[in-house]
Design a protein around this motif. Structure first.
Motif, PDB file in Angstrom:
ATOM      1  N   ILE A  85      43.550 -47.586  -7.992  1.00  0.00           N
ATOM      2  CA  ILE A  85      42.753 -46.361  -8.019  1.00  0.00           C
ATOM      3  C   ILE A  85      43.522 -45.300  -7.236  1.00  0.00           C
ATOM      4  O   ILE A  85      43.770 -45.459  -6.044  1.00  0.00           O
ATOM      5  N   VAL A  86      43.908 -44.251  -7.922  1.00  0.00           N
ATOM      6  CA  VAL A  86      44.673 -43.164  -7.302  1.00  0.00           C
ATOM      7  C   VAL A  86      43.718 -42.059  -6.878  1.00  0.00           C
ATOM      8  O   VAL A  86      42.536 -42.077  -7.212  1.00  0.00           O
ATOM      9  N   ARG A  87      44.236 -41.099  -6.140  1.00  0.00           N
ATOM     10  CA  ARG A  87      43.432 -39.938  -5.748  1.00  0.00           C
ATOM     11  C   ARG A  87      44.111 -38.673  -6.245  1.00  0.00           C
ATOM     12  O   ARG A  87      45.319 -38.492  -6.066  1.00  0.00           O
ATOM     13  N   PHE A  88      43.316 -37.791  -6.867  1.00  0.00           N
ATOM     14  CA  PHE A  88      43.781 -36.468  -7.259  1.00  0.00           C
ATOM     15  C   PHE A  88      43.339 -35.496  -6.166  1.00  0.00           C
ATOM     16  O   PHE A  88      42.153 -35.303  -5.948  1.00  0.00           O
ATOM     17  N   HIS A  89      44.295 -34.894  -5.480  1.00  0.00           N
ATOM     18  CA  HIS A  89      44.014 -33.877  -4.462  1.00  0.00           C
ATOM     19  C   HIS A  89      44.220 -32.520  -5.138  1.00  0.00           C
ATOM     20  O   HIS A  89      45.348 -32.190  -5.510  1.00  0.00           O
ATOM     21  N   ILE A  90      43.161 -31.756  -5.316  1.00  0.00           N
ATOM     22  CA  ILE A  90      43.261 -30.460  -5.989  1.00  0.00           C
ATOM     23  C   ILE A  90      42.900 -29.360  -4.986  1.00  0.00           C
ATOM     24  O   ILE A  90      41.923 -29.484  -4.253  1.00  0.00           O
ATOM     25  N   GLN A 113      44.894 -19.849  -9.302  1.00  0.00           N
ATOM     26  CA  GLN A 113      46.099 -20.681  -9.275  1.00  0.00           C
ATOM     27  C   GLN A 113      45.811 -21.934  -8.461  1.00  0.00           C
ATOM     28  O   GLN A 113      45.479 -21.845  -7.273  1.00  0.00           O
ATOM     29  N   TYR A 114      45.925 -23.086  -9.096  1.00  0.00           N
ATOM     30  CA  TYR A 114      45.607 -24.360  -8.458  1.00  0.00           C
ATOM     31  C   TYR A 114      46.832 -25.253  -8.407  1.00  0.00           C
ATOM     32  O   TYR A 114      47.778 -25.089  -9.174  1.00  0.00           O
ATOM     33  N   GLU A 115      46.770 -26.197  -7.488  1.00  0.00           N
ATOM     34  CA  GLU A 115      47.816 -27.204  -7.390  1.00  0.00           C
ATOM     35  C   GLU A 115      47.150 -28.567  -7.260  1.00  0.00           C
ATOM     36  O   GLU A 115      45.993 -28.664  -6.856  1.00  0.00           O
ATOM     37  N   TYR A 116      47.890 -29.606  -7.613  1.00  0.00           N
ATOM     38  CA  TYR A 116      47.367 -30.956  -7.431  1.00  0.00           C
ATOM     39  C   TYR A 116      48.466 -31.887  -6.948  1.00  0.00           C
ATOM     40  O   TYR A 116      49.658 -31.633  -7.161  1.00  0.00           O
ATOM     41  N   SER A 176      43.276 -23.866 -13.623  1.00  0.00           N
ATOM     42  CA  SER A 176      41.909 -24.324 -13.386  1.00  0.00           C
ATOM     43  C   SER A 176      41.909 -25.724 -12.780  1.00  0.00           C
ATOM     44  O   SER A 176      42.922 -26.432 -12.824  1.00  0.00           O
ATOM     45  N   ILE A 177      40.762 -26.105 -12.253  1.00  0.00           N
ATOM     46  CA  ILE A 177      40.591 -27.470 -11.756  1.00  0.00           C
ATOM     47  C   ILE A 177      40.721 -28.439 -12.919  1.00  0.00           C
ATOM     48  O   ILE A 177      41.373 -29.483 -12.807  1.00  0.00           O
ATOM     49  N   GLU A 178      40.130 -28.086 -14.045  1.00  0.00           N
ATOM     50  CA  GLU A 178      40.222 -28.952 -15.223  1.00  0.00           C
ATOM     51  C   GLU A 178      41.672 -29.159 -15.647  1.00  0.00           C
ATOM     52  O   GLU A 178      42.085 -30.277 -15.971  1.00  0.00           O
ATOM     53  N   ALA A 179      42.472 -28.110 -15.638  1.00  0.00           N
ATOM     54  CA  ALA A 179      43.885 -28.235 -16.011  1.00  0.00           C
ATOM     55  C   ALA A 179      44.616 -29.192 -15.070  1.00  0.00           C
ATOM     56  O   ALA A 179      45.476 -29.966 -15.503  1.00  0.00           O
ATOM     57  N   GLN A 202      33.484 -31.473 -17.342  1.00  0.00           N
ATOM     58  CA  GLN A 202      32.312 -31.819 -16.531  1.00  0.00           C
ATOM     59  C   GLN A 202      32.729 -32.342 -15.158  1.00  0.00           C
ATOM     60  O   GLN A 202      32.082 -32.034 -14.153  1.00  0.00           O
ATOM     61  N   ILE A 203      33.804 -33.112 -15.102  1.00  0.00           N
ATOM     62  CA  ILE A 203      34.294 -33.627 -13.823  1.00  0.00           C
ATOM     63  C   ILE A 203      34.775 -32.464 -12.951  1.00  0.00           C
ATOM     64  O   ILE A 203      34.513 -32.431 -11.748  1.00  0.00           O
ATOM     65  N   ALA A 204      35.460 -31.500 -13.550  1.00  0.00           N
ATOM     66  CA  ALA A 204      35.924 -30.323 -12.810  1.00  0.00           C
ATOM     67  C   ALA A 204      34.746 -29.523 -12.271  1.00  0.00           C
ATOM     68  O   ALA A 204      34.756 -29.094 -11.107  1.00  0.00           O
ATOM     69  N   GLU A 205      33.721 -29.329 -13.081  1.00  0.00           N
ATOM     70  CA  GLU A 205      32.534 -28.593 -12.649  1.00  0.00           C
ATOM     71  C   GLU A 205      31.825 -29.333 -11.515  1.00  0.00           C
ATOM     72  O   GLU A 205      31.371 -28.718 -10.547  1.00  0.00           O
ATOM     73  N   HIS A 206      31.735 -30.646 -11.625  1.00  0.00           N
ATOM     74  CA  HIS A 206      31.093 -31.448 -10.574  1.00  0.00           C
ATOM     75  C   HIS A 206      31.877 -31.338  -9.266  1.00  0.00           C
ATOM     76  O   HIS A 206      31.285 -31.200  -8.190  1.00  0.00           O
ATOM     77  N   ALA A 207      33.206 -31.370  -9.335  1.00  0.00           N
ATOM     78  CA  ALA A 207      34.034 -31.226  -8.134  1.00  0.00           C
ATOM     79  C   ALA A 207      33.803 -29.874  -7.477  1.00  0.00           C
ATOM     80  O   ALA A 207      33.651 -29.778  -6.255  1.00  0.00           O
ATOM     81  N   LEU A 208      33.743 -28.818  -8.274  1.00  0.00           N
ATOM     82  CA  LEU A 208      33.518 -27.471  -7.761  1.00  0.00           C
ATOM     83  C   LEU A 208      32.145 -27.360  -7.108  1.00  0.00           C
ATOM     84  O   LEU A 208      32.005 -26.843  -5.996  1.00  0.00           O
ATOM     85  N   GLN A 209      31.117 -27.874  -7.776  1.00  0.00           N
ATOM     86  CA  GLN A 209      29.755 -27.807  -7.240  1.00  0.00           C
ATOM     87  C   GLN A 209      29.595 -28.641  -5.973  1.00  0.00           C
ATOM     88  O   GLN A 209      28.941 -28.198  -5.019  1.00  0.00           O
ATOM     89  N   THR A 210      30.180 -29.823  -5.948  1.00  0.00           N
ATOM     90  CA  THR A 210      30.093 -30.686  -4.765  1.00  0.00           C
ATOM     91  C   THR A 210      30.738 -30.016  -3.567  1.00  0.00           C
ATOM     92  O   THR A 210      30.159 -29.962  -2.475  1.00  0.00           O
ATOM     93  N   THR A 211      31.926 -29.476  -3.762  1.00  0.00           N
ATOM     94  CA  THR A 211      32.630 -28.813  -2.671  1.00  0.00           C
ATOM     95  C   THR A 211      31.867 -27.581  -2.193  1.00  0.00           C
ATOM     96  O   THR A 211      31.721 -27.367  -0.987  1.00  0.00           O
ATOM     97  N   ALA A 212      31.354 -26.788  -3.120  1.00  0.00           N
ATOM     98  CA  ALA A 212      30.596 -25.588  -2.743  1.00  0.00           C
ATOM     99  C   ALA A 212      29.349 -25.955  -1.941  1.00  0.00           C
ATOM    100  O   ALA A 212      29.021 -25.297  -0.944  1.00  0.00           O
TER     101      ALA A 212
END
Length: 94
Positions: free
Chosen positions: A2-7, A14-17, A34-37, A76-86
């Motif tokens: 199981i890896v981790r994506f750090h975004i 402009q995003y990085e991962y 974007s986070i999705e990208a 949906q995963i990108a949106e969930h990440a954004l909402q959780t962090t916010a």
């Protein structure tokens, strides 16, 4: 494995991962729009050993997802990440 994506947000739109496993960086990229990208690009780079990934935006893990989920519902995963962090940032600022 199981890896981790750090975004992270570098600057406006402009995003990085970085993709890591047990704290060791495997690969990364920057300048995505974007986070999705970031999720899509990070998923595409995974080898056969990976079965799932934790998604962390701005250091806050929003979930662990099977590879099939990452590919099929990345928006949906990108949106969930954004909402959780916010939500967590709002509480911390509170």
């Amino acid at each position: 494995m199981i890896v981790r994506f750090h975004i992270d947000l570098m600057e406006q739109d402009q995003y990085e991962y970085r993709v890591s496993y047990e704290g060791e960086e495997l690969y990364s990229d920057a300048g995505l729009d974007s986070i999705e990208a970031c999720i899509v690009a990070a998923t595409e780079g995974l080898g056969q050993d990976a079965v799932a990934a934790e998604v962390a935006y701005k250091g806050i893990i929003s979930g662990t997802y099977a590879l099939a989920s990452l590919a099929l519902v990345s928006a949906q995963i990108a949106e969930h990440a954004l909402q959780t962090t916010a939500a967590i940032e709002e509480v911390l600022e509170g």
